[in-house]
Write an enzyme that holds these catalytic residues in place. Structure first.
Site, short mmCIF file in Angstrom:
data_model
loop_
_atom_site.label_atom_id
_atom_site.label_comp_id
_atom_site.label_asym_id
_atom_site.label_seq_id
_atom_site.Cartn_x
_atom_site.Cartn_y
_atom_site.Cartn_z
N SER A 53 -16.29 -34.18 5.60
CA SER A 53 -16.48 -33.51 4.30
C SER A 53 -17.80 -33.92 3.67
O SER A 53 -18.51 -33.10 3.08
CB SER A 53 -15.37 -33.89 3.33
OG SER A 53 -14.14 -33.46 3.79
N GLN A 86 -2.98 -36.99 -3.63
CA GLN A 86 -3.42 -36.96 -5.03
C GLN A 86 -2.89 -38.12 -5.86
O GLN A 86 -3.59 -38.67 -6.70
CB GLN A 86 -3.02 -35.62 -5.66
CG GLN A 86 -3.85 -34.46 -5.10
CD GLN A 86 -3.47 -33.12 -5.67
OE1 GLN A 86 -2.76 -33.02 -6.66
NE2 GLN A 86 -3.96 -32.05 -5.04
N HIS A 108 -2.57 -26.64 -7.54
CA HIS A 108 -1.15 -26.47 -7.19
C HIS A 108 -0.40 -27.50 -8.02
O HIS A 108 -0.89 -28.62 -8.21
CB HIS A 108 -0.96 -26.70 -5.68
CG HIS A 108 0.47 -26.69 -5.20
ND1 HIS A 108 1.37 -25.73 -5.60
CD2 HIS A 108 1.14 -27.52 -4.36
CE1 HIS A 108 2.54 -25.97 -4.99
NE2 HIS A 108 2.42 -27.05 -4.25
P1 NDP Z 1 -7.52 -30.08 2.42
O1 NDP Z 1 -6.52 -30.67 3.33
O2 NDP Z 1 -8.41 -29.01 2.95
O3 NDP Z 1 -8.42 -31.26 1.79
C1 NDP Z 1 -9.18 -32.00 2.55
C2 NDP Z 1 -10.14 -32.80 1.68
O4 NDP Z 1 -9.47 -33.91 1.10
C3 NDP Z 1 -11.26 -33.32 2.51
O5 NDP Z 1 -12.41 -33.43 1.71
C4 NDP Z 1 -10.76 -34.69 2.91
O6 NDP Z 1 -11.81 -35.59 3.18
C5 NDP Z 1 -10.01 -35.11 1.67
N1 NDP Z 1 -8.89 -36.02 2.00
C6 NDP Z 1 -8.02 -35.90 3.02
N2 NDP Z 1 -7.12 -36.89 2.98
C7 NDP Z 1 -7.43 -37.65 1.91
C8 NDP Z 1 -6.89 -38.83 1.36
N3 NDP Z 1 -5.82 -39.42 1.89
N4 NDP Z 1 -7.46 -39.32 0.25
C9 NDP Z 1 -8.54 -38.73 -0.31
N5 NDP Z 1 -9.12 -37.62 0.19
C10 NDP Z 1 -8.56 -37.09 1.28
O7 NDP Z 1 -6.81 -29.62 1.07
P2 NDP Z 1 -6.52 -28.14 0.57
O8 NDP Z 1 -7.79 -27.52 0.14
O9 NDP Z 1 -5.61 -27.45 1.52
O10 NDP Z 1 -5.63 -28.46 -0.73
C11 NDP Z 1 -6.20 -28.96 -1.92
C12 NDP Z 1 -5.31 -28.51 -3.08
O11 NDP Z 1 -5.37 -27.10 -3.18
C13 NDP Z 1 -3.84 -28.84 -2.90
O12 NDP Z 1 -3.31 -29.13 -4.15
C14 NDP Z 1 -3.24 -27.54 -2.36
O13 NDP Z 1 -1.87 -27.38 -2.61
C15 NDP Z 1 -4.06 -26.56 -3.16
N6 NDP Z 1 -4.13 -25.22 -2.58
C16 NDP Z 1 -4.56 -25.08 -1.28
C17 NDP Z 1 -4.68 -23.84 -0.73
C18 NDP Z 1 -5.32 -23.67 0.62
O14 NDP Z 1 -5.78 -22.58 0.90
N7 NDP Z 1 -5.44 -24.68 1.47
C19 NDP Z 1 -4.28 -22.61 -1.47
C20 NDP Z 1 -3.98 -22.86 -2.87
C21 NDP Z 1 -3.87 -24.14 -3.37
P3 NDP Z 1 -12.20 -36.00 4.69
O15 NDP Z 1 -12.95 -34.86 5.31
O16 NDP Z 1 -13.06 -37.20 4.49
O17 NDP Z 1 -10.92 -36.26 5.40
MG MG Z 2 0.87 -24.21 -1.19
#
Ligand code: NDP
Ligand code: MG
Ligand code: MG
Length: 332
Positions: A53, A86, A108
């Site tokens: 990321s 989170q 979300h």
């Molecule tokens: P992702 O799984 O795509 O998020 C990944 C990001 O979070 C990367 O930057 C990653 O960094 C970082 N990350 C992963 N694990 C950790 C950790 N343990 N601690 C801190 N950072 C971490 O998330 P989404 O985009 O799917 O979801 C984000 C929010 O959006 C959620 O609340 C979800 O419910 C909501 N949402 C998601 C949708 C979707 O399309 N995916 C649709 C609507 C809402 P690194 O690369 O360093 O691992």
């Molecule tokens: Mg969802």
């Protein structure tokens, strides 16, 4: 009847001059950071670690910071790390630096609704939830459109929480479609019920059941793949563009008759009962409990699901047919 906000009745003003920290740069994080920046807002990307990321954010012209450094300098904190991460990010990297009048924003409602995060009273807590995957949120915005969003307010210390949610919705492109007002409870429950019973779980299992049954019965897997998996997109696109009637008008009378009579036998009262049961487990918090426990054990079920799917016949055939599918895709 739901209140739906559009482009004309919303403004970016409530977010102008605010320093916005986007935590996470994955599916939604990247889309939000790029869309908000392109809409003229002041965005910093906050990440826990250097890695994929971090590199991507730099490539996109951001100067990512450690989560706590981004948080310390921000007025608005947007949580776009995975739902299960989170709580820890909040406890360790946000809570210690919370100041009065800061905003906590979610895509979300999971962590707020199930009380995994319990913010103090002197901050605003609200949500802008895109009803589509992150890459589509970006793609639609770039092409001048937008994915619809839900907005909700959990805490309104400033008395301006809804205006701020709508400003973010607008910057994301969401109000080009529409921003529907909801509650954290309704968004959280419907989102989980939807992804489990239809969008991810239901549709995937229905495609698998149809594909695997045809293959078991001796039909060529390539033919089965086109029929039960590939063509679904075209049918869904017709429903998306023109509703069920538009889809039905585009298929043959034979398909309509077979669909009306056999569909109800495949998806029957028992299926509806299962949907109700899944919804009840979401409402009671049982599903959340189960998922938190699974995550605590290192997500073995999730990992196995991903491994099994990667090795499945569907994916093997899909990979083999990818070239044909790509060749046929309309250009531009
Ligand atoms: P992702 O799984 O795509 O998020 C990944 C990001 O979070 C990367 O930057 C990653 O960094 C970082 N990350 C992963 N694990 C950790 C950790 N343990 N601690 C801190 N950072 C971490 O998330 P989404 O985009 O799917 O979801 C984000 C929010 O959006 C959620 O609340 C979800 O419910 C909501 N949402 C998601 C949708 C979707 O399309 N995916 C649709 C609507 C809402 P690194 O690369 O360093 O691992
Ligand atoms: Mg969802
Ligand atoms: Mg969803």
């Amino acid at each position: 009847i739901a209140k739906i906000y559009t482009e004309k009745e919303t403004s970016l003003d409530a977010m102008k001059g605010k320093r916005i920290a986007i935590l996470g740069y994955g599916s939604q994080g990247r889309a939000w950071a790029l869309n908000l920046r392109d809409s003229g807002l002041n965005v910093t990307v906050g990440l826990e670690r250097e890695g994929k990321s971090w590199e991507q954010a730099k490539q996109d012209g951001f100067n990512p910071k450690r989560t706590e450094d981004a948080v310390k300098e921000a007025d608005v904190i947007i949580f776009l790390v995975p739902d299960m991460a989170q709580r820890v990010v909040y406890r360790e990297k946000v809570q210690p630096y919370l100041r009065e009048r800061m905003d906590l924003v979610f895509a979300h409602g999971f962590n707020i609704h199930y009380r995994l995060i319990e913010p103090p009273n002197n901050v605003d807590v609200y949500m802008v939830a895109p009803k589509g995957p992150g890459p589509i949120v970006r793609e639609f915005y770039v092409k001048g459109g937008g994915v619809p969003v839900l907005v909700a307010v959990h805490q309104n210390h400033s008395n301006k929480a809804l205006e701020k949610a709508l400003a973010i919705a607008k910057a994301l492109g969401g109000t080009r479609a529409g921003a529907i007002e909801t509650t954290f409870k309704e968004e959280t429950e419907t989102d989980l019920i939807g992804e489990q019973t239809i969008l991810v779980g239901g549709v995937m299992e229905l495609m698998k059941a149809a594909f695997e049954t045809l293959v078991e019965m001796g039909y060529q897997p390539e033919v089965a793949y086109f029929e039960t998996i590939n063509e679904l997109k075209m049918i869904v696109d017709l429903v998306y563009d023109k509703g069920f009637m538009g889809m039905l008008r585009s298929v043959s009378d034979t398909a309509k008759y077979g669909g009306f009579t056999v569909g109800k036998k495949v998806i029957n009262e028992e299926t509806r009962q299962r949907i109700r049961e899944a919804a009840e487990r979401v409402r009671s918090g049982k599903f959340a409990e189960e998922w938190i426990e699974e995550y605590g054990r290192g997500s073995p079920v999730l990992k196995k699901g991903m491994e099994d799917m990667d090795k499945s016949k569907e994916e093997e055939i899909g990979r083999r047919l990818k070239e044909i599918i790509e060749r046929g895709r309309p250009k531009s």
